[in-house]
Design an enzyme around this catalytic site. Structure first.
Site, PDB file in Angstrom:
ATOM      1  N   LYS A   1       0.848  -1.208   0.000  1.00 18.41           N
ATOM      2  CA  LYS A   1       0.000   0.000   0.000  1.00 18.41           C
ATOM      3  C   LYS A   1       0.879   1.252   0.000  1.00 18.41           C
ATOM      4  CE  LYS A   1      -3.319   2.926   0.241  1.00 18.41           C
ATOM      5  NZ  LYS A   1      -3.602   3.758   1.355  1.00 18.41           N
TER       6      LYS A   1
ATOM      7  N   ASN B   1       1.007   4.217  -2.905  1.00 17.74           N
ATOM      8  CA  ASN B   1       0.902   5.667  -2.706  1.00 17.74           C
ATOM      9  C   ASN B   1       2.088   6.410  -3.301  1.00 17.74           C
ATOM     10  OD1 ASN B   1      -1.276   4.767  -1.205  1.00 17.74           O
ATOM     11  ND2 ASN B   1      -1.038   6.318   0.361  1.00 17.74           N
TER      12      ASN B   1
HETATM   13  P1  NBP Z   1      -9.012   9.394  10.914  1.00 16.99           P
HETATM   14  O1  NBP Z   1      -7.662   9.013  10.459  1.00 16.99           O
HETATM   15  O2  NBP Z   1      -9.397  10.813  10.926  1.00 16.99           O
HETATM   16  O3  NBP Z   1      -9.230   8.795  12.397  1.00 16.99           O
HETATM   17  C1  NBP Z   1     -10.392   9.051  13.134  1.00 16.99           C
HETATM   18  C2  NBP Z   1     -10.818   7.831  13.900  1.00 16.99           C
HETATM   19  O4  NBP Z   1      -9.788   7.404  14.809  1.00 16.99           O
HETATM   20  C3  NBP Z   1     -12.040   8.115  14.759  1.00 16.99           C
HETATM   21  O5  NBP Z   1     -12.864   6.971  14.747  1.00 16.99           O
HETATM   22  C4  NBP Z   1     -11.416   8.341  16.134  1.00 16.99           C
HETATM   23  O6  NBP Z   1     -12.309   8.118  17.200  1.00 16.99           O
HETATM   24  C5  NBP Z   1     -10.359   7.284  16.119  1.00 16.99           C
HETATM   25  N1  NBP Z   1      -9.350   7.432  17.181  1.00 16.99           N
HETATM   26  C6  NBP Z   1      -8.376   8.355  17.334  1.00 16.99           C
HETATM   27 BR1  NBP Z   1      -8.110   9.790  16.251  1.00 16.99          BR
HETATM   28  N2  NBP Z   1      -7.615   8.155  18.416  1.00 16.99           N
HETATM   29  C7  NBP Z   1      -8.126   7.061  19.002  1.00 16.99           C
HETATM   30  C8  NBP Z   1      -7.774   6.342  20.174  1.00 16.99           C
HETATM   31  N3  NBP Z   1      -6.735   6.694  20.922  1.00 16.99           N
HETATM   32  N4  NBP Z   1      -8.524   5.274  20.489  1.00 16.99           N
HETATM   33  C9  NBP Z   1      -9.562   4.903  19.717  1.00 16.99           C
HETATM   34  N5  NBP Z   1      -9.938   5.533  18.596  1.00 16.99           N
HETATM   35  C10 NBP Z   1      -9.221   6.605  18.231  1.00 16.99           C
HETATM   36  O7  NBP Z   1     -10.130   8.571  10.093  1.00 16.99           O
HETATM   37  P2  NBP Z   1     -10.234   8.202   8.546  1.00 16.99           P
HETATM   38  O8  NBP Z   1      -9.922   9.358   7.683  1.00 16.99           O
HETATM   39  O9  NBP Z   1     -11.551   7.513   8.426  1.00 16.99           O
HETATM   40  O10 NBP Z   1      -9.074   7.130   8.330  1.00 16.99           O
HETATM   41  C11 NBP Z   1      -8.999   5.930   9.055  1.00 16.99           C
HETATM   42  C12 NBP Z   1      -7.737   5.195   8.670  1.00 16.99           C
HETATM   43  O11 NBP Z   1      -7.811   4.845   7.289  1.00 16.99           O
HETATM   44  C13 NBP Z   1      -6.466   6.027   8.831  1.00 16.99           C
HETATM   45  O12 NBP Z   1      -5.422   5.203   9.270  1.00 16.99           O
HETATM   46  C14 NBP Z   1      -6.180   6.513   7.429  1.00 16.99           C
HETATM   47  O13 NBP Z   1      -4.802   6.795   7.229  1.00 16.99           O
HETATM   48  C15 NBP Z   1      -6.660   5.340   6.618  1.00 16.99           C
HETATM   49  N6  NBP Z   1      -7.027   5.656   5.238  1.00 16.99           N
HETATM   50  C16 NBP Z   1      -7.694   6.785   4.926  1.00 16.99           C
HETATM   51  C17 NBP Z   1      -8.063   7.067   3.616  1.00 16.99           C
HETATM   52  C18 NBP Z   1      -8.812   8.298   3.291  1.00 16.99           C
HETATM   53  O14 NBP Z   1      -9.024   8.548   2.076  1.00 16.99           O
HETATM   54  N7  NBP Z   1      -9.255   9.085   4.253  1.00 16.99           N
HETATM   55  C19 NBP Z   1      -7.736   6.144   2.613  1.00 16.99           C
HETATM   56  C20 NBP Z   1      -7.085   4.984   2.950  1.00 16.99           C
HETATM   57  C21 NBP Z   1      -6.739   4.755   4.263  1.00 16.99           C
HETATM   58  P3  NBP Z   1     -13.198   9.329  17.807  1.00 16.99           P
HETATM   59  O15 NBP Z   1     -14.392   9.430  16.894  1.00 16.99           O
HETATM   60  O16 NBP Z   1     -13.530   8.875  19.153  1.00 16.99           O
HETATM   61  O17 NBP Z   1     -12.335  10.555  17.771  1.00 16.99           O
END
Ligand code: NBP
Length: 477
Positions: free
Chosen positions: A183, A187
């Site tokens: 992955k 990227n």
């Molecule tokens: P984010 O990367 O913005 O993460 C937000 C999530 O992480 C929320 O559910 C938040 O919970 C949770 N979280 C955090 Br921050 N700290 C935490 C902790 N200490 N314990 C438990 N939960 C915690 O979300 P995303 O953009 O949906 O991406 C998720 C993953 O997928 C990331 O690793 C990202 O790199 C990957 N990804 C993203 C994309 C994209 O296009 N966005 C594509 C491919 C992969 P809360 O709601 O309680 O704050």
């Protein structure tokens, strides 16, 4: 009833992945640190399938059928470790933790190793396609133990994107961190593709004199040929978009400083560690970096450059065709470099990654999806141990047909002062690989001169040193 799969971390990615599982008929347990997100998901999308909302970690684990399949979609880094620490004590041998975040593969290797002692299967899973992909079908790159794929794979095959021939865009990439490594390189290639497209745009604008709307049309035409890809398609959309507030092309009202989240940088860092030349990807990462140095750019504005002499209308069309050739040839080089890095990682960590399978699962769902990947797969189908994509006959022939134009474009860019680090680095890589002799021989001479580092000879085995400070006779090194 119990859930076949659970998703914890319900921001955009987790929420859409959970919905994707539910829409495909699976009962999905959902959980998030902040419980309101869980409630919102069920309130808004509960009608799409069977969800079991869990407020606590304990309830979440209890809702899952065994072996448990628990997908973690939280922010990569410390949050992932925090979630693992919370759930691991509640799990039993044979259960799976599947990390779908953008983890660094070294973290994945560490986590897999630590959880293995407890009998928990840790699957580091690369997911590409952004928000929309997560919902409608991403390209999925799972690593981890092969056994876990036997039970997880069929579910992933169901929710993944499908290539045009119907094949699911998922495969077991290899053990431990292989999925996240692939992955990461995906990227890195994405960065290179975007940079090359950006250079093509800049040349069409500054050298050929086309407007953004005209360039959008050129990209639309390219998208019907061998460059047919998601990134070319969206480029045309972005270039034809007009800013509502000013009536100007959207691309002219956006600050020209590109941001990054880190996976491109990792690709280059790891390539340096593995000794793999990924110059095209590196230039793409550096180009974003250069763009962000606002003060440095400001201070350099007055530096001398050539006088611009844009092409005539009749020359412009022919130039656009050349740019297409340069873009295509440079793209072949970026993928050559990316696949070299995957091969080197696979070798270093004993992953046995099937490069043909990787090109196959990138054909749909992910950001770099493109018709081109079918050709890469054909190259590896024809010869699984292909030393380099450039040694595939079809690609070699295509580059042979493109190289004159490719050189012309780099010349024109240089003459007109348009930076094309991607096109130029790709061409330099190509010429370096082709070269009968490289100045590396001179480098070896210099190293031997100042540091007695020794050299090898073309005509005899062994290592040698010349007594540079003495009578310049040669001794065995
Ligand atoms: P984010 O990367 O913005 O993460 C937000 C999530 O992480 C929320 O559910 C938040 O919970 C949770 N979280 C955090 Br921050 N700290 C935490 C902790 N200490 N314990 C438990 N939960 C915690 O979300 P995303 O953009 O949906 O991406 C998720 C993953 O997928 C990331 O690793 C990202 O790199 C990957 N990804 C993203 C994309 C994209 O296009 N966005 C594509 C491919 C992969 P809360 O709601 O309680 O704050």
């Amino acid at each position: 009833t119990s859930a076949q799969i659970g998703v914890t971390g319900l921001a955009v990615m987790g929420r859409n992945l959970a919905r994707n599982f539910a829409r495909n008929g699976y009962t999905v347990a959902v959980h998030n640190r902040t419980a309101s997100r869980t409630r919102d998901l069920v309130a808004e999308f509960g009608g799409e399938g069977d969800f079991i909302a869990a407020e606590t970690a304990k309830d979440f684990v209890a809702a899952l059928e065994r072996p448990r399949r628990l997908v973690v979609m939280v922010k990569a880094g410390d949050p992932t470790d925090a979630v693992i620490q919370e759930f691991a004590p509640l799990l039993e041998p044979g259960d799976m933790i599947i990390d779908g975040g953008n983890a660094h593969f070294a973290d994945t290797r560490r986590r897999e190793h630590d959880l293995r002692e407890q009998g928990i299967h840790f699957v580091g899973m690369g997911v590409s396609g952004g928000e929309e992909g997560a919902l409608h079908g991403p390209s999925i790159m799972p690593g981890g133990p092969k056994e876990s794929y036997d039970s997880l794979g069929p579910m992933l095959e169901k929710i993944s994107a499908k290539a045009k021939d119907g094949a699911p865009c998922v495969t077991h990439v290899g053990p431990d961190g292989a999925g996240h490594f692939v992955k990461m390189v995906h990227n890195g290639i994405e960065y290179a593709d975007m940079q090359l497209i950006g250079e093509a745009y800049q040349l069409l604008r500054d050298v050929a004199g086309y407007s953004p709307a005209q360039i959008a049309d050129i990209f639309r035409t390219w998208n019907t040929g061998r460059l047919d890809s998601y990134l070319i398609e969206i480029t045309a959309e972005v270039l034809s978009h007009v800013d509502a507030a000013t009536g100007k092309p959207f691309v002219d009202v956006v600050v020209d400083q590109a941001e990054q989240k880190g996976t491109g940088r990792w690709t280059v860092q790891i390539a340096l560690d593995l000794g793999v030349p990924v110059s095209g990807i590196a230039e793409a990462v550096f180009a974003r970096s250069v763009s962000g140095h606002a003060a440095l750019r400001e201070a350099s504005r007055g530096l001398a450059g050539p006088t611009a002499s844009p092409l005539s209308e009749s020359e412009a069309g022919a130039f656009a065709d050349r740019v297409e050739q340069a873009l295509y040839a440079s793209k072949i080089v970026s993928y050559t470099q990316g696949f070299h890095e995957i091969a080197a990682g696979s070798e270093e960590y004993d992953w046995n990654v099937d490069l043909g399978a990787i090109s196959s699962i990138w054909r749909g769902g992910c950001i770099i999806r493109a018709a081109f990947l079918d050709r890469i797969r054909a190259a590896y189908d024809a010869r699984a141990d292909l030393p380099s994509l450039l040694s595939d006959e079809t690609f070699a022939q295509e580059i042979a047909g493109a190289q004159d134009d490719w050189r012309e474009v780099v010349v024109a860019a240089t003459r007109q002062g348009v930076p094309t680090p991607g096109f130029s680095a790709a061409l330099a890589y190509y010429d370096a690989l082709r070269a009968e002799r490289l100045p590396a021989a001179l480098t070896q001479g210099q190293r031997d001169f100042f540091g007695a580092h020794t050299y090898r000879r073309v005509d005899r085995d062994g290592s040698f040193h010349t007594l540079w400070g003495g009578d310049r006779s040669e001794v065995s090194g």
